[in-house]
Motif scaffolding. Structure first.
Motif, PDB file in Angstrom:
ATOM      1  N   PRO A  85       6.045  -1.992   7.653  1.00 14.66           N
ATOM      2  CA  PRO A  85       6.320  -0.784   6.867  1.00 14.66           C
ATOM      3  C   PRO A  85       6.506  -1.124   5.396  1.00 14.66           C
ATOM      4  O   PRO A  85       7.057  -2.182   5.049  1.00 14.66           O
ATOM      5  CB  PRO A  85       7.620  -0.250   7.491  1.00 14.66           C
ATOM      6  CG  PRO A  85       7.654  -0.821   8.878  1.00 14.66           C
ATOM      7  CD  PRO A  85       7.000  -2.165   8.767  1.00 14.66           C
ATOM      8  N   GLY A  86       6.058  -0.227   4.527  1.00 11.16           N
ATOM      9  CA  GLY A  86       6.139  -0.494   3.095  1.00 11.16           C
ATOM     10  C   GLY A  86       7.542  -0.755   2.605  1.00 11.16           C
ATOM     11  O   GLY A  86       7.755  -1.560   1.687  1.00 11.16           O
ATOM     12  N   GLY A  87       8.527  -0.106   3.217  1.00 11.43           N
ATOM     13  CA  GLY A  87       9.914  -0.283   2.799  1.00 11.43           C
ATOM     14  C   GLY A  87      10.555  -1.549   3.313  1.00 11.43           C
ATOM     15  O   GLY A  87      11.722  -1.826   3.002  1.00 11.43           O
ATOM     16  N   ALA A  88       9.818  -2.313   4.129  1.00 12.31           N
ATOM     17  CA  ALA A  88      10.387  -3.544   4.693  1.00 12.31           C
ATOM     18  C   ALA A  88       9.540  -4.749   4.317  1.00 12.31           C
ATOM     19  O   ALA A  88       9.418  -5.699   5.088  1.00 12.31           O
ATOM     20  CB  ALA A  88      10.477  -3.414   6.214  1.00 12.31           C
ATOM     21  N   THR A  89       8.971  -4.725   3.117  1.00 12.61           N
ATOM     22  CA  THR A  89       8.101  -5.809   2.673  1.00 12.61           C
ATOM     23  C   THR A  89       8.924  -6.974   2.136  1.00 12.61           C
ATOM     24  O   THR A  89       9.678  -6.813   1.180  1.00 12.61           O
ATOM     25  CB  THR A  89       7.146  -5.322   1.565  1.00 12.61           C
ATOM     26  OG1 THR A  89       6.480  -4.139   2.008  1.00 12.61           O
ATOM     27  CG2 THR A  89       6.134  -6.388   1.212  1.00 12.61           C
ATOM     28  N   PRO A  90       8.803  -8.159   2.717  1.00 17.82           N
ATOM     29  CA  PRO A  90       9.544  -9.312   2.194  1.00 17.82           C
ATOM     30  C   PRO A  90       8.914  -9.809   0.903  1.00 17.82           C
ATOM     31  O   PRO A  90       7.834  -9.380   0.504  1.00 17.82           O
ATOM     32  CB  PRO A  90       9.411 -10.346   3.316  1.00 17.82           C
ATOM     33  CG  PRO A  90       8.115 -10.004   3.979  1.00 17.82           C
ATOM     34  CD  PRO A  90       7.986  -8.506   3.893  1.00 17.82           C
ATOM     35  N   PHE A 112       0.806  -1.222   0.000  1.00 16.72           N
ATOM     36  CA  PHE A 112       0.000   0.000   0.000  1.00 16.72           C
ATOM     37  C   PHE A 112       0.838   1.272   0.000  1.00 16.72           C
ATOM     38  O   PHE A 112       0.299   2.368   0.108  1.00 16.72           O
ATOM     39  CB  PHE A 112      -0.929   0.022   1.215  1.00 16.72           C
ATOM     40  CG  PHE A 112      -1.819  -1.180   1.310  1.00 16.72           C
ATOM     41  CD1 PHE A 112      -2.826  -1.393   0.382  1.00 16.72           C
ATOM     42  CD2 PHE A 112      -1.631  -2.113   2.315  1.00 16.72           C
ATOM     43  CE1 PHE A 112      -3.646  -2.508   0.460  1.00 16.72           C
ATOM     44  CE2 PHE A 112      -2.444  -3.222   2.410  1.00 16.72           C
ATOM     45  CZ  PHE A 112      -3.457  -3.426   1.479  1.00 16.72           C
ATOM     46  N   GLY A 113       2.143   1.160  -0.104  1.00 12.19           N
ATOM     47  CA  GLY A 113       3.007   2.328  -0.084  1.00 12.19           C
ATOM     48  C   GLY A 113       3.524   2.592   1.310  1.00 12.19           C
ATOM     49  O   GLY A 113       4.690   2.290   1.621  1.00 12.19           O
ATOM     50  N   HIS A 114       2.687   3.153   2.162  1.00 13.25           N
ATOM     51  CA  HIS A 114       3.128   3.454   3.535  1.00 13.25           C
ATOM     52  C   HIS A 114       3.296   2.188   4.366  1.00 13.25           C
ATOM     53  O   HIS A 114       4.079   2.140   5.310  1.00 13.25           O
ATOM     54  CB  HIS A 114       2.131   4.388   4.226  1.00 13.25           C
ATOM     55  CG  HIS A 114       0.701   3.960   4.090  1.00 13.25           C
ATOM     56  ND1 HIS A 114       0.147   2.954   4.842  1.00 13.25           N
ATOM     57  CD2 HIS A 114      -0.277   4.399   3.255  1.00 13.25           C
ATOM     58  CE1 HIS A 114      -1.112   2.795   4.502  1.00 13.25           C
ATOM     59  NE2 HIS A 114      -1.410   3.654   3.542  1.00 13.25           N
ATOM     60  N   ASP A 115       2.521   1.135   4.040  1.00  9.17           N
ATOM     61  CA  ASP A 115       2.702  -0.137   4.716  1.00  9.17           C
ATOM     62  C   ASP A 115       2.273  -1.265   3.784  1.00  9.17           C
ATOM     63  O   ASP A 115       1.911  -1.026   2.624  1.00  9.17           O
ATOM     64  CB  ASP A 115       1.946  -0.184   6.054  1.00  9.17           C
ATOM     65  CG  ASP A 115       0.432  -0.096   5.884  1.00  9.17           C
ATOM     66  OD1 ASP A 115      -0.069  -0.144   4.730  1.00  9.17           O
ATOM     67  OD2 ASP A 115      -0.264   0.000   6.903  1.00  9.17           O
ATOM     68  N   ALA A 116       2.336  -2.485   4.291  1.00 13.62           N
ATOM     69  CA  ALA A 116       1.962  -3.657   3.487  1.00 13.62           C
ATOM     70  C   ALA A 116       1.413  -4.734   4.410  1.00 13.62           C
ATOM     71  O   ALA A 116       1.767  -4.807   5.596  1.00 13.62           O
ATOM     72  CB  ALA A 116       3.169  -4.194   2.718  1.00 13.62           C
ATOM     73  N   LEU A 117       0.525  -5.553   3.873  1.00 17.64           N
ATOM     74  CA  LEU A 117       0.042  -6.736   4.577  1.00 17.64           C
ATOM     75  C   LEU A 117       0.772  -7.963   4.016  1.00 17.64           C
ATOM     76  O   LEU A 117       0.840  -8.139   2.797  1.00 17.64           O
ATOM     77  CB  LEU A 117      -1.457  -6.893   4.408  1.00 17.64           C
ATOM     78  CG  LEU A 117      -2.344  -6.086   5.356  1.00 17.64           C
ATOM     79  CD1 LEU A 117      -3.798  -6.215   4.967  1.00 17.64           C
ATOM     80  CD2 LEU A 117      -2.136  -6.525   6.808  1.00 17.64           C
ATOM     81  N   VAL A 118       1.309  -8.766   4.891  1.00 17.93           N
ATOM     82  CA  VAL A 118       2.079  -9.934   4.502  1.00 17.93           C
ATOM     83  C   VAL A 118       1.380 -11.179   5.048  1.00 17.93           C
ATOM     84  O   VAL A 118       1.188 -11.302   6.266  1.00 17.93           O
ATOM     85  CB  VAL A 118       3.520  -9.857   5.050  1.00 17.93           C
ATOM     86  CG1 VAL A 118       4.307 -11.095   4.640  1.00 17.93           C
ATOM     87  CG2 VAL A 118       4.205  -8.584   4.568  1.00 17.93           C
TER      88      VAL A 118
END
Length: 359
Positions: A324-329, A298-304
């Motif tokens: 956080p969006g920048g730490a999406t595996p 989602f940019g600012h964050d992500a669901l994993v």
């Protein structure tokens, strides 16, 4: 300011029960959000409070006044509430001053100073008074609808999904302006909504409704962190459910041994954890591991989405972490999962002993 109190409210549409012994107290000067899916009874509840619909049983009190009961019925025009509908319902042939003062005694309709005060209260310039509704955006129209509702200085303000027709960015700005105006007026407010974020951010109290009953009522942090059941948990956002075993105030599950909130006893249980409590890192020798099966960015964050490896129960669990969006595996990665804070027990099957069975 007046407290609103509902006791044992039952109401039906033809041959179909809708509200089933509903109790609710909205303290004076506070806001309660009634949250639930379409068809659960939210709007019917609002109609009962307003007096548009007579309940079959129960009582409605506004402050010390009984306005609905077995032998009492006060019509809507004498209940002193303000009402804001989903679409605002402004009169297209009247300017904003005419819309705001509509329904006031004739002598008060010429009070342009009051019109200007109300417009500024809802975040609009006073010189908008001469504009017509078709010259406004949807969010501005909803603010004018609130100004009209506040013009009579009501003791209770009822909001029937007033932001649902707005685009997301406009919805937030309008919601913030409306909330500020209501706080300024010290209004007692009931908001009907199906928007989780709206309920949690707008209200002092959240009442979760399902099939004509409240499953949980409480302050936003309480109902979010300690939901009463699965339905209440998912009504307020993403939730991870895990089977486990409770012993000595901690639960052992697929994510290790976790502290739990306000737990006593021991036995098989189910716990709930919110996605933002799950922190992911590179694999370590001691942390539980999980396989990344899907991501939503989602940019600012992500669901994993995660599938825990070596779950004690042997079940194929699927969990979700918010990162956080920048730490999406990446899908296919193996990650370590760290749980921040406490888990909350939803159900517990206490361990029994032979002595308890009379042996």
């Amino acid at each position: 300011m007046r407290t609103l109190q509902l006791t044992g409210i039952r109401a039906s549409h033809p041959r179909t029960p809708v509200l089933k012994d509903v109790d609710l107290t909205v303290p004076a000067g506070t806001t309660t959000a009634v949250l639930g899916p379409s068809g659960c009874g939210k709007t019917t509840l609002l109609r009962v409070i307003a007096g548009f619909m007579r309940p079959e049983a129960g009582e409605v009190r506004l402050g010390d006044e009984l306005v609905a009961g077995p032998d009492t019925w006060v019509p809507p025009e004498r209940r002193g509430f303000g009402y804001v509908a989903q679409e605002g319902n402004l009169f297209p042939h009247l300017d904003l001053a005419g819309n705001i003062t509509y329904g006031l005694p004739r002598r008060e309709r010429k009070d342009r100073a009051r019109v200007g005060e109300l417009l500024e209260l809802v975040g609009l310039p006073a010189d908008f008074a001469t504009r017509r509704p078709d010259q406004l955006s949807g969010g501005q129209q909803q603010r004018v609808a609130l100004a009209r509702a506040l013009a009579r200085r009501p003791g209770i303000v009822l909001l029937d999904e007033p932001f649902s027709a707005l685009d997301p960015e406009l919805r937030v700005a309008t919601r913030d302006a409306v909330a500020a105006a209501l706080r300024h007026e010290n209004a007692t407010v009931v908001l009907v909504t199906h928007d989780q974020a709206e309920a949690l951010s707008f209200a002092d109290q959240v009442a979760i409704m399902h099939a004509g009953r409240f499953t949980q009522v409480g302050a936003p942090p309480v109902v979010y962190r300690t939901p009463a059941d699965r339905r209440s948990a998912t009504s307020l956002g993403e939730a991870c459910f895990l089977p486990g075993s409770l012993v000595d105030g901690a639960v052992t599950c697929a994510l290790g041994t976790l502290p739990v909130s306000a737990a006593t006893g021991s036995g098989a249980c189910e716990v709930v954890i919110r996605p933002e409590q799950l922190h992911l890192s590179d694999p370590t020798p001691t942390a539980p591991l999980a396989l990344v099966t899907r991501t939503e960015y989602f940019g600012h964050d992500a669901l994993v989405e995660l599938r825990p490896l070596h779950a004690p129960t042997g079940e194929a669990l699927q969990l979700r972490a918010r990162v956080p969006g920048g730490a999406t595996p990446s899908v296919g990665d193996t990650v370590a999962v760290h749980v921040m804070g406490e888990a909350h027990i939803l159900t517990l099957e206490p361990t029994t002993t032979l002595a308890e069975h009379g042996a």
